[in-house]
Design a protein around this motif. Sequence first.
Motif, PDB file in Angstrom:
ATOM      1  N   LEU A  70       0.831  -1.204   0.000  1.00  0.00           N
ATOM      2  CA  LEU A  70       0.000   0.000   0.000  1.00  0.00           C
ATOM      3  C   LEU A  70       0.865   1.252   0.000  1.00  0.00           C
ATOM      4  O   LEU A  70       0.615   2.191  -0.767  1.00  0.00           O
ATOM      5  N   ILE A  71       1.882   1.273   0.835  1.00  0.00           N
ATOM      6  CA  ILE A  71       2.791   2.425   0.869  1.00  0.00           C
ATOM      7  C   ILE A  71       3.442   2.610  -0.493  1.00  0.00           C
ATOM      8  O   ILE A  71       3.524   3.733  -1.007  1.00  0.00           O
ATOM      9  N   GLY A  72       3.890   1.521  -1.118  1.00  0.00           N
ATOM     10  CA  GLY A  72       4.521   1.611  -2.433  1.00  0.00           C
ATOM     11  C   GLY A  72       3.585   2.153  -3.490  1.00  0.00           C
ATOM     12  O   GLY A  72       3.962   3.049  -4.262  1.00  0.00           O
ATOM     13  N   TRP A  73       2.348   1.647  -3.555  1.00  0.00           N
ATOM     14  CA  TRP A  73       1.388   2.126  -4.558  1.00  0.00           C
ATOM     15  C   TRP A  73       1.027   3.589  -4.322  1.00  0.00           C
ATOM     16  O   TRP A  73       0.910   4.363  -5.269  1.00  0.00           O
ATOM     17  N   ARG A  74       0.854   3.976  -3.053  1.00  0.00           N
ATOM     18  CA  ARG A  74       0.519   5.379  -2.767  1.00  0.00           C
ATOM     19  C   ARG A  74       1.689   6.303  -3.091  1.00  0.00           C
ATOM     20  O   ARG A  74       1.487   7.395  -3.621  1.00  0.00           O
ATOM     21  N   LEU A  75       2.911   5.875  -2.771  1.00  0.00           N
ATOM     22  CA  LEU A  75       4.079   6.692  -3.122  1.00  0.00           C
ATOM     23  C   LEU A  75       4.198   6.845  -4.632  1.00  0.00           C
ATOM     24  O   LEU A  75       4.471   7.949  -5.133  1.00  0.00           O
ATOM     25  N   LEU A  76       3.983   5.760  -5.363  1.00  0.00           N
ATOM     26  CA  LEU A  76       4.010   5.832  -6.821  1.00  0.00           C
ATOM     27  C   LEU A  76       2.946   6.805  -7.329  1.00  0.00           C
ATOM     28  O   LEU A  76       3.210   7.621  -8.217  1.00  0.00           O
ATOM     29  N   GLY A  77       1.757   6.745  -6.739  1.00  0.00           N
ATOM     30  CA  GLY A  77       0.689   7.673  -7.107  1.00  0.00           C
ATOM     31  C   GLY A  77       1.073   9.121  -6.844  1.00  0.00           C
ATOM     32  O   GLY A  77       0.844   9.993  -7.682  1.00  0.00           O
ATOM     33  N   ILE A  78       1.674   9.381  -5.704  1.00  0.00           N
ATOM     34  CA  ILE A  78       2.100  10.745  -5.360  1.00  0.00           C
ATOM     35  C   ILE A  78       3.167  11.231  -6.338  1.00  0.00           C
ATOM     36  O   ILE A  78       3.137  12.388  -6.784  1.00  0.00           O
ATOM     37  N   ILE A  79       4.093  10.350  -6.691  1.00  0.00           N
ATOM     38  CA  ILE A  79       5.149  10.726  -7.650  1.00  0.00           C
ATOM     39  C   ILE A  79       4.541  11.052  -9.012  1.00  0.00           C
ATOM     40  O   ILE A  79       4.900  12.060  -9.635  1.00  0.00           O
ATOM     41  N   VAL A  80       3.607  10.228  -9.462  1.00  0.00           N
ATOM     42  CA  VAL A  80       2.942  10.470 -10.755  1.00  0.00           C
ATOM     43  C   VAL A  80       2.213  11.810 -10.728  1.00  0.00           C
ATOM     44  O   VAL A  80       2.304  12.599 -11.679  1.00  0.00           O
ATOM     45  N   ILE A  81       1.494  12.071  -9.647  1.00  0.00           N
ATOM     46  CA  ILE A  81       0.758  13.335  -9.525  1.00  0.00           C
ATOM     47  C   ILE A  81       1.730  14.515  -9.523  1.00  0.00           C
ATOM     48  O   ILE A  81       1.511  15.518 -10.207  1.00  0.00           O
ATOM     49  N   ALA A  82       2.810  14.407  -8.769  1.00  0.00           N
ATOM     50  CA  ALA A  82       3.779  15.507  -8.666  1.00  0.00           C
ATOM     51  C   ALA A  82       4.462  15.771 -10.006  1.00  0.00           C
ATOM     52  O   ALA A  82       4.575  16.930 -10.429  1.00  0.00           O
ATOM     53  N   ILE A  83       4.910  14.712 -10.672  1.00  0.00           N
ATOM     54  CA  ILE A  83       5.612  14.894 -11.948  1.00  0.00           C
ATOM     55  C   ILE A  83       4.692  15.483 -13.010  1.00  0.00           C
ATOM     56  O   ILE A  83       5.114  16.305 -13.812  1.00  0.00           O
ATOM     57  N   SER A  84       3.415  15.080 -12.989  1.00  0.00           N
ATOM     58  CA  SER A  84       2.468  15.571 -14.005  1.00  0.00           C
ATOM     59  C   SER A  84       1.772  16.862 -13.581  1.00  0.00           C
ATOM     60  O   SER A  84       0.871  17.330 -14.274  1.00  0.00           O
ATOM     61  N   LEU A  85       2.162  17.421 -12.444  1.00  0.00           N
ATOM     62  CA  LEU A  85       1.542  18.632 -11.900  1.00  0.00           C
ATOM     63  C   LEU A  85       0.033  18.459 -11.722  1.00  0.00           C
ATOM     64  O   LEU A  85      -0.751  19.385 -11.924  1.00  0.00           O
ATOM     65  N   GLY A  86      -0.378  17.245 -11.357  1.00  0.00           N
ATOM     66  CA  GLY A  86      -1.780  16.969 -11.061  1.00  0.00           C
ATOM     67  C   GLY A  86      -2.607  16.471 -12.228  1.00  0.00           C
ATOM     68  O   GLY A  86      -3.716  15.983 -12.033  1.00  0.00           O
ATOM     69  N   ILE A  87      -2.101  16.575 -13.434  1.00  0.00           N
ATOM     70  CA  ILE A  87      -2.883  16.173 -14.604  1.00  0.00           C
ATOM     71  C   ILE A  87      -3.180  14.679 -14.595  1.00  0.00           C
ATOM     72  O   ILE A  87      -4.245  14.243 -15.024  1.00  0.00           O
ATOM     73  N   CYS A  88      -2.271  13.881 -14.093  1.00  0.00           N
ATOM     74  CA  CYS A  88      -2.453  12.424 -14.067  1.00  0.00           C
ATOM     75  C   CYS A  88      -3.069  11.917 -12.769  1.00  0.00           C
ATOM     76  O   CYS A  88      -2.989  10.728 -12.462  1.00  0.00           O
ATOM     77  N   THR A  89      -3.699  12.788 -12.008  1.00  0.00           N
ATOM     78  CA  THR A  89      -4.347  12.370 -10.763  1.00  0.00           C
ATOM     79  C   THR A  89      -5.360  11.245 -10.991  1.00  0.00           C
ATOM     80  O   THR A  89      -5.365  10.270 -10.234  1.00  0.00           O
ATOM     81  N   PRO A  90      -6.220  11.326 -12.023  1.00  0.00           N
ATOM     82  CA  PRO A  90      -7.155  10.214 -12.236  1.00  0.00           C
ATOM     83  C   PRO A  90      -6.445   8.878 -12.458  1.00  0.00           C
ATOM     84  O   PRO A  90      -6.905   7.838 -11.980  1.00  0.00           O
ATOM     85  N   TRP A  91      -5.325   8.883 -13.139  1.00  0.00           N
ATOM     86  CA  TRP A  91      -4.577   7.646 -13.368  1.00  0.00           C
ATOM     87  C   TRP A  91      -4.050   7.100 -12.033  1.00  0.00           C
ATOM     88  O   TRP A  91      -4.148   5.914 -11.760  1.00  0.00           O
ATOM     89  N   ALA A  92      -3.503   7.983 -11.202  1.00  0.00           N
ATOM     90  CA  ALA A  92      -2.980   7.561  -9.899  1.00  0.00           C
ATOM     91  C   ALA A  92      -4.100   7.026  -9.016  1.00  0.00           C
ATOM     92  O   ALA A  92      -3.934   6.015  -8.333  1.00  0.00           O
TER      93      ALA A  92
END
Length: 103
Positions: A15-37
């Motif tokens: 769970l920690i790994g998936w959430r961290l990956l989600g946070i990284i995706v959101i941060a790198i995309s400046l929030g645009i990929c939030t639905p994907w995360a």
Amino acid sequence: MEEHNSYFDGGLLQLIGWRLLGIIVIAISLGICTPWAVCMVENWKVKHTVIEGRRLAFDGKAIQLFGNWIKWLLLTIITLGIFAFWVAIKMKKWVTKHTYFAN
């Protein structure tokens, strides 16, 4: 008393790994990929859930969520943040709509 075979078999480190990956995706995309995360993490949680012996599955796609996400963001901006209180409920409804029994 009747016994129900319901459980969650995901682990804390996963769970920690998936959430961290989600946070990284959101941060790198400046929030645009939030639905994907969001879809990525929800898919993991649902895949590890069993209700009365039946495993759940999730078929939500980021592209499906993206339109709603934009609409909810605009409504939140227009209402000066008030609509944000409803976003969690809207998200829960969307996730539930895309959750079903796999077997």
